[in-house]
Design an enzyme around this catalytic site. Structure first.
Site, PDB file in Angstrom:
ATOM      1  N   ASP A   1     -12.798  -3.650  -3.177  1.00 17.95           N
ATOM      2  CA  ASP A   1     -11.510  -4.052  -2.626  1.00 17.95           C
ATOM      3  C   ASP A   1     -11.551  -5.490  -2.128  1.00 17.95           C
ATOM      4  O   ASP A   1     -12.619  -6.036  -1.844  1.00 17.95           O
ATOM      5  CB  ASP A   1     -11.137  -3.142  -1.451  1.00 17.95           C
ATOM      6  CG  ASP A   1     -10.710  -1.758  -1.906  1.00 17.95           C
ATOM      7  OD1 ASP A   1     -10.438  -1.590  -3.105  1.00 17.95           O
ATOM      8  OD2 ASP A   1     -10.650  -0.854  -1.052  1.00 17.95           O
TER       9      ASP A   1
ATOM     10  N   LYS B   1      -5.883  -4.567  -3.400  1.00 18.00           N
ATOM     11  CA  LYS B   1      -4.432  -4.554  -3.239  1.00 18.00           C
ATOM     12  C   LYS B   1      -4.083  -5.528  -2.137  1.00 18.00           C
ATOM     13  O   LYS B   1      -4.730  -5.564  -1.091  1.00 18.00           O
ATOM     14  CB  LYS B   1      -3.933  -3.160  -2.887  1.00 18.00           C
ATOM     15  CG  LYS B   1      -4.201  -2.117  -3.970  1.00 18.00           C
ATOM     16  CD  LYS B   1      -3.739  -0.755  -3.501  1.00 18.00           C
ATOM     17  CE  LYS B   1      -3.882   0.278  -4.606  1.00 18.00           C
ATOM     18  NZ  LYS B   1      -5.292   0.456  -5.015  1.00 18.00           N
TER      19      LYS B   1
ATOM     20  N   GLY C   1     -13.304  -1.538   2.006  1.00 21.97           N
ATOM     21  CA  GLY C   1     -13.433  -2.032   3.361  1.00 21.97           C
ATOM     22  C   GLY C   1     -13.313  -0.900   4.361  1.00 21.97           C
ATOM     23  O   GLY C   1     -12.552   0.040   4.168  1.00 21.97           O
ATOM     24  N   GLY C   2     -14.089  -0.984   5.433  1.00 23.89           N
ATOM     25  CA  GLY C   2     -14.028   0.059   6.458  1.00 23.89           C
ATOM     26  C   GLY C   2     -14.616   1.369   5.985  1.00 23.89           C
ATOM     27  O   GLY C   2     -15.734   1.420   5.467  1.00 23.89           O
ATOM     28  N   ASP C   3     -13.864   2.442   6.147  1.00 24.32           N
ATOM     29  CA  ASP C   3     -14.282   3.787   5.753  1.00 24.32           C
ATOM     30  C   ASP C   3     -13.387   4.275   4.623  1.00 24.32           C
ATOM     31  O   ASP C   3     -12.169   4.077   4.670  1.00 24.32           O
ATOM     32  CB  ASP C   3     -14.183   4.733   6.950  1.00 24.32           C
ATOM     33  CG  ASP C   3     -14.598   6.145   6.593  1.00 24.32           C
ATOM     34  OD1 ASP C   3     -15.784   6.470   6.739  1.00 24.32           O
ATOM     35  OD2 ASP C   3     -13.727   6.935   6.155  1.00 24.32           O
TER      36      ASP C   3
ATOM     37  N   ILE D   1     -10.331   6.520   5.713  1.00 27.20           N
ATOM     38  CA  ILE D   1      -9.379   6.044   6.723  1.00 27.20           C
ATOM     39  C   ILE D   1      -8.555   4.929   6.102  1.00 27.20           C
ATOM     40  O   ILE D   1      -8.974   3.774   6.032  1.00 27.20           O
ATOM     41  CB  ILE D   1     -10.095   5.585   8.003  1.00 27.20           C
ATOM     42  CG1 ILE D   1     -10.886   6.750   8.610  1.00 27.20           C
ATOM     43  CG2 ILE D   1      -9.085   5.029   9.021  1.00 27.20           C
ATOM     44  CD1 ILE D   1     -11.634   6.411   9.865  1.00 27.20           C
TER      45      ILE D   1
ATOM     46  N   THR E   1     -15.194   2.041  10.446  1.00 28.19           N
ATOM     47  CA  THR E   1     -13.806   1.644  10.231  1.00 28.19           C
ATOM     48  C   THR E   1     -13.443   0.453  11.123  1.00 28.19           C
ATOM     49  O   THR E   1     -14.084   0.197  12.147  1.00 28.19           O
ATOM     50  CB  THR E   1     -12.857   2.823  10.491  1.00 28.19           C
ATOM     51  OG1 THR E   1     -11.548   2.461  10.068  1.00 28.19           O
ATOM     52  CG2 THR E   1     -12.823   3.207  11.963  1.00 28.19           C
TER      53      THR E   1
ATOM     54  N   MET F   1      -2.800  -2.704   9.000  1.00 26.47           N
ATOM     55  CA  MET F   1      -1.890  -3.272   8.000  1.00 26.47           C
ATOM     56  C   MET F   1      -0.491  -3.505   8.564  1.00 26.47           C
ATOM     57  O   MET F   1       0.511  -3.264   7.902  1.00 26.47           O
ATOM     58  CB  MET F   1      -1.826  -2.366   6.757  1.00 26.47           C
ATOM     59  CG  MET F   1      -3.167  -2.211   6.066  1.00 26.47           C
ATOM     60  SD  MET F   1      -3.174  -0.942   4.778  1.00 26.47           S
ATOM     61  CE  MET F   1      -3.263   0.559   5.766  1.00 26.47           C
TER      62      MET F   1
END
Length: 270
Positions: free
Chosen positions: A52, A74, A105-107, A110, A135, A187
């Site tokens: 990502d 995205k 990215g993160g988890d 999630i 996360t 976001m």
């Protein structure tokens, strides 16, 4: 199995990934040192890495040169890879017998669409494994000296996506205010003033602290800490790039007392 990276030897004592064609892997919030050992082992063993845009450049620099790394991220209001295309790539390379690392990215579970991709792989009987990651809510707040929970201040924390106007209309704002939780919005940078206004409208004190943490845990981390009422004025003076995390609640005020040595440049207006 042992792998050496920059004078560090990492031993994988488990064969969990040996039968998996696809691994859904959390890369954490940006700092490469926040990768789990299992995540790093998977990256190093991968033939294909589908990653990502939220995966930091420092982590991308760790990709083995022999692997085929493909960006499938995205971005809001920008050219992006559709979820259908990502699913097709997972299936294509898995059927070729490749070891695929789907790096998020993160988890992955999630707001990472990891559940959707796991269910897709189930449909085609593709063996896969899931490797959790730190996360953004945990990583960014820790680096900023903001405890997500603190006795007598926050009963818990709630994580919410505010990706679009439609998402913010679907949120039960009254329930969020009544929870007395620390609120973490993913976001939502383009909607942050709207978020603040709705929280005030539904009963949250306008003096409630809010933090916007931009590019958290990376060398570019920057943040704005202010109140719901003062947010529009301060945003007009300072722009923050994506990705950014929004944290609302009295726990934000502890930033002034908890001085994480990893804390980056900070702007406070409380």
């Amino acid at each position: 199995m042992q792998k050496t990276l920059q004078n560090t030897t990492i031993t994988n004592s488990s064969n969990d990934n040996d039968t998996a064609r696809v691994s859904l892997v959390g890369a954490g919030p940006g700092d490469p040192e926040l990768l789990t050992v299992k995540a790093l082992n998977c990256i190093l063993a991968a033939d294909i890495i589908l990653y990502d845009f939220l995966v930091s450049q420092q982590i991308i620099d760790l990709f083995p040169k022999r692997s085929n790394a493909i960006a499938v991220g995205k971005r809001c209001n920008a050219q992006s890879t559709s979820q259908q295309t990502i699913n097709e790539l997972l299936l294509k390379y898995a059927k070729q017998g490749k070891k695929v690392c789907r790096l998020k990215g993160g988890d992955p579970f999630i707001f990472g669409r990891g559940g959707e991709e796991a269910l897709f792989l189930e449909q085609y009987n593709i063996p896969y494994t899931i490797i959790p990651g730190i996360t953004a809510a945990m990583g960014c707040c820790s680096y900023s000296g903001i405890p997500l929970t603190h006795r007598q201040v926050s009963r818990g924390f709630t994580v919410i996506t505010a990706h679009s106007q439609k998402d913010t209309h679907q949120i039960n704002w009254q329930a969020l205010v009544e929870l007395q939780h620390s609120l973490v919005f993913y976001m939502g940078l383009n909607r942050v003033e709207h978020i603040a206004a709705l929280l005030i409208q539904h009963g949250m004190p306008s003096s409630t602290p809010i933090a916007i943490i931009s590019q958290g845990t990376t060398p570019k981390q920057n943040q704005l800490i202010t109140s719901l009422a003062q947010l529009p004025e301060q945003l007009a003076k300072q722009s923050l790039p994506s990705p950014a995390l929004i944290v609302v609640g009295d726990v934000v005020s502890y930033h002034h007392q908890i001085h994480n040595t990893l804390l980056r440049d900070t702007k406070c207006y409380l």
